[in-house]
Design an enzyme around this catalytic site. Structure first.
Site, short mmCIF file in Angstrom:
data_model
loop_
_atom_site.label_atom_id
_atom_site.label_comp_id
_atom_site.label_asym_id
_atom_site.label_seq_id
_atom_site.Cartn_x
_atom_site.Cartn_y
_atom_site.Cartn_z
N LYS A 1 0.84 -1.21 0.00
CA LYS A 1 0.00 0.00 0.00
C LYS A 1 0.87 1.25 0.00
O LYS A 1 0.66 2.16 -0.81
CB LYS A 1 -0.89 0.02 1.23
CG LYS A 1 -1.55 1.39 1.49
CD LYS A 1 -2.41 1.41 2.72
CE LYS A 1 -1.67 1.78 3.96
NZ LYS A 1 -1.39 3.22 4.16
N ASN A 2 1.89 1.31 0.87
CA ASN A 2 2.64 2.56 1.03
C ASN A 2 3.61 2.83 -0.11
O ASN A 2 4.09 3.95 -0.26
CB ASN A 2 3.32 2.60 2.39
CG ASN A 2 2.29 2.76 3.49
OD1 ASN A 2 1.13 3.11 3.23
ND2 ASN A 2 2.68 2.47 4.73
N CYS B 1 -5.18 8.42 9.14
CA CYS B 1 -5.22 7.92 10.53
C CYS B 1 -4.90 9.04 11.53
O CYS B 1 -4.17 9.95 11.23
CB CYS B 1 -4.18 6.82 10.70
SG CYS B 1 -4.60 5.41 9.73
N ARG C 1 0.28 15.18 12.93
CA ARG C 1 0.92 14.71 11.70
C ARG C 1 1.33 15.93 10.88
O ARG C 1 0.68 16.33 9.94
CB ARG C 1 -0.01 13.76 10.94
CG ARG C 1 -0.27 12.52 11.79
CD ARG C 1 -0.90 11.39 11.03
NE ARG C 1 0.03 10.75 10.11
CZ ARG C 1 -0.29 9.62 9.46
NH1 ARG C 1 -1.48 9.09 9.63
NH2 ARG C 1 0.57 9.06 8.63
N ASP D 1 4.21 0.48 12.10
CA ASP D 1 2.95 -0.01 11.55
C ASP D 1 2.66 -1.46 11.92
O ASP D 1 1.59 -1.98 11.63
CB ASP D 1 2.94 0.13 10.02
CG ASP D 1 2.90 1.58 9.60
OD1 ASP D 1 3.14 1.86 8.41
OD2 ASP D 1 2.65 2.44 10.46
N ARG E 1 -8.96 0.07 3.90
CA ARG E 1 -8.01 0.97 3.21
C ARG E 1 -6.72 0.24 2.84
O ARG E 1 -6.06 0.59 1.88
CB ARG E 1 -7.64 2.14 4.12
CG ARG E 1 -8.68 3.21 4.29
CD ARG E 1 -8.14 4.35 5.13
NE ARG E 1 -6.79 4.70 4.70
CZ ARG E 1 -5.82 5.11 5.53
NH1 ARG E 1 -6.05 5.19 6.82
NH2 ARG E 1 -4.63 5.41 5.07
C1 EPZ Z 1 4.19 7.00 6.60
O1 EPZ Z 1 3.51 8.07 7.22
C2 EPZ Z 1 3.20 5.87 6.50
N1 EPZ Z 1 2.07 6.27 5.66
C3 EPZ Z 1 2.69 5.48 7.89
O2 EPZ Z 1 1.91 4.30 7.71
C4 EPZ Z 1 3.88 5.11 8.77
O3 EPZ Z 1 3.42 4.92 10.10
C5 EPZ Z 1 4.94 6.22 8.75
O4 EPZ Z 1 5.30 6.55 7.39
C6 EPZ Z 1 6.21 5.79 9.47
O5 EPZ Z 1 6.74 4.64 8.84
C7 EPZ Z 1 2.22 6.19 4.32
O6 EPZ Z 1 3.25 5.77 3.82
C8 EPZ Z 1 1.04 6.61 3.49
P1 EPZ Z 1 6.58 10.09 8.69
P2 EPZ Z 1 4.20 9.54 7.22
O7 EPZ Z 1 6.64 11.36 7.91
O8 EPZ Z 1 5.00 9.71 6.01
C9 EPZ Z 1 7.17 13.40 12.09
C10 EPZ Z 1 0.03 2.95 7.68
O9 EPZ Z 1 -0.46 2.35 8.63
N2 EPZ Z 1 7.10 14.38 10.99
O10 EPZ Z 1 7.66 9.07 8.48
O11 EPZ Z 1 3.14 10.53 7.55
C11 EPZ Z 1 5.85 12.70 12.33
O12 EPZ Z 1 5.03 13.47 13.21
C12 EPZ Z 1 0.48 4.36 7.88
O13 EPZ Z 1 0.22 2.48 6.53
C13 EPZ Z 1 7.38 15.71 11.26
O14 EPZ Z 1 7.67 16.07 12.40
O15 EPZ Z 1 5.17 9.39 8.49
C14 EPZ Z 1 6.27 11.40 12.95
O16 EPZ Z 1 6.51 11.60 14.34
C15 EPZ Z 1 0.08 4.90 9.24
N3 EPZ Z 1 7.31 16.62 10.25
C16 EPZ Z 1 7.62 11.10 12.26
O17 EPZ Z 1 8.07 12.34 11.71
C17 EPZ Z 1 6.99 16.25 8.96
O18 EPZ Z 1 6.97 17.13 8.09
C18 EPZ Z 1 7.53 10.08 11.14
O19 EPZ Z 1 6.51 10.48 10.24
C19 EPZ Z 1 6.72 14.89 8.71
C20 EPZ Z 1 6.78 13.97 9.72
#
Ligand code: EPZ
Length: 428
Positions: free
Chosen positions: A22-23, A117, A122, A305, A397
């Protein structure tokens, strides 16, 4: 409204085929916008996130041709809009990848902030930092990300936090920028590598994906390609957890075992037997588990995840287990649902302490989000008695044909229509 009903206690046995990731899919589909050509994407998972993202591209003028259940052709030659309204983005967290892809194509993007989610804040500050370093002006007005650049120029971008989304979005925006972009402290998840391979198949020049430093030499044009998505690491891990939870013996097929190393290691630590083959692995479990501690981290650490799903095993593991959520601020909402099933868990912020109990008992529960919903299925399969899960749209989803796949493994699981009066009565 539909819900899932599970009569727990059946051992899962047999074989299950894992679908495309999916991702990876939700990043690769918008990347097709970067070529004014036809991209044929294979091994797409048949899930609502892919349907949503496909509908968004169609709404922007792309011609979409479904070849079969897992293959879609995207002809983006006539895409003529860089605006994506709220009604298109609200159901899909990954819709923010459209900002990077549209910037990369038009030097312009106006995309409504996504939904998805809810487990803590986020933010997208790192995405915006990357776009601005590439030369774009970005502002947020009326819940729209509004980005504009005269032209995009390669830049050195250090990620303050490891972010999958920001790494992907900067890759999308920079593949056609002028000059060299270097992303430092980049995310290394398998879907980052998959996107880089897709972009390179389109004629981009992306190197180092899967390491901390990704180098992107901008090219002037990209062309269409045919590409097959990698298997879904988290779907595979979810079936591994379900096989273990039920004391089962399951062959998980169409996987890349290397992507599952951290999940296999934790299951082995809990007392589960894992046998790896070239593109499959076998999970054999007694249904009894040793306690263990888990800390979720960016790849190659234990994936966040998979945190809810693996934690279900810890509810009945002998002794005390500690789970530390290292990525999200608030990813233990599902624990309240496990407590309704008899679990003994204390949560304090990003730490949860599990005291093993004899067994879980079935109960009416909710899916708080996609992976929490998957964890409720694992819990229901393991529990004694009947579990009913509401809000299953979250699970739809990200998990293709999960009722059929679990049934084929011997689970007593089905969907049931749930009338509002039932809901009123249940609310008491
Ligand atoms: C991706 O989310 C995945 N979603 C999430 O999977 C997954 O949990 C996450 O990566 C971590 O592996 C998709 O790929 C669609 P991040 P993403 O940016 O990109 C902080 C699922 O179940 N952050 O790696 O949104 C954030 O708050 C979903 O498939 C900032 O501070 O996650 C978090 O603490 C749920 N500023 C950390 O970084 C930013 O601009 C990691 O977030 C962006 C993120």
């Amino acid at each position: 409204m539909e819900k899932i009903v599970i009569h727990g206690g059946n051992r899962l046995t047999g074989e299950v085929e894992i679908s495309g990731a999916k991702n990876a899919a939700v990043a690769i589909i918008p990347a097709a916008l970067l070529a004014q050509d036809v991209c044929r994407i294979e091994n797409l998972p048949n899930i609502s996130d892919v349907t949503c993202m496909t509908k968004i591209l169609e709404s922007m003028g792309a011609k979409v041709k479904r070849i079969n259940k897992h293959t879609i052709e995207y002809d983006t030659r006539n895409v003529n809009s860089y605006i994506v309204p709220h009604e298109m983005t609200k159901k899909l967290r990954a819709s923010y990848y459209l900002v990077g892809a549209l910037l990369g194509r038009f030097c312009r993007a106006k995309v409504a902030l996504p939904g998805g989610c809810d487990f803590g804040v986020r933010p997208i500050d790192l995405h915006i930092k990357g776009f601005e370093l590439l030369g774009a002006n970005v502002n947020l007005e009326s819940a729209m990300v509004n980005a504009k650049a005269d032209r995009l120029t390669g830049s050195a971008i250090y990620m303050d936090k490891v972010s999958v989304g920001a790494t992907i979005n900067i890759m999308l925006a920079s593949v056609k920028a002028r000059g060299l972009t270097i992303i430092e402290n980049a995310a290394k998840e398998p879907h980052i590598v998959d996107l880089a391979n897709f972009l390179n198949a389109m004629g981009a020049d992306v190197r180092g994906a899967g390491t901390d430093v990704i180098k992107i030499h901008g090219v002037t044009e990209l062309h269409g390609c045919t590409y097959s998505i990698i298997p879904d690491q988290i779907e595979a891990g979810t079936y591994m957890a379900a096989a273990a939870a039920t004391g089962g013996d399951v062959l998980i097929k169409n996987v890349i075992p290397k992507h599952l190393d951290s999940i296999s290691a934790k299951l082995i630590e809990c007392g589960v037997k894992i046998t790896e083959y070239d593109d499959s692995l076998r999970v054999e479990s007694s249904g009894k588990f040793r306690h263990c501690n888990i800390k979720t981290m960016p790849h190659p650490g234990f994936p966040t995840d998979m945190q809810p799903q693996i934690s279900v095993l810890l509810t009945v593991a002998e002794g005390t287990s500690l789970v530390s959520e290292g990525v999200w601020d608030n990813r233990f909402k599902y624990v309240d649902q496990l407590i309704r099933m008899g679990a003994n868990v204390q949560v304090d912020g990003t730490i949860a302490v599990f005291q093993g109990v004899k067994e879980l008992t079935g109960a009416p529960v909710k899916a708080n989000d996609l992976r929490a919903g998957a964890a409720m299925i694992v819990a229901g399969l393991m529990a004694t008695g009947t579990t009913e899960i509401e809000d299953i749209q979250y699970i739809d989803r990200g998990y293709e044909d999960y009722i059929e796949k679990f049934k084929a493994l011997g689970a007593d699981i089905y969907r049931r229509e749930f009338s509002d009066s039932d809901k009123a009565n249940a609310a008491g």
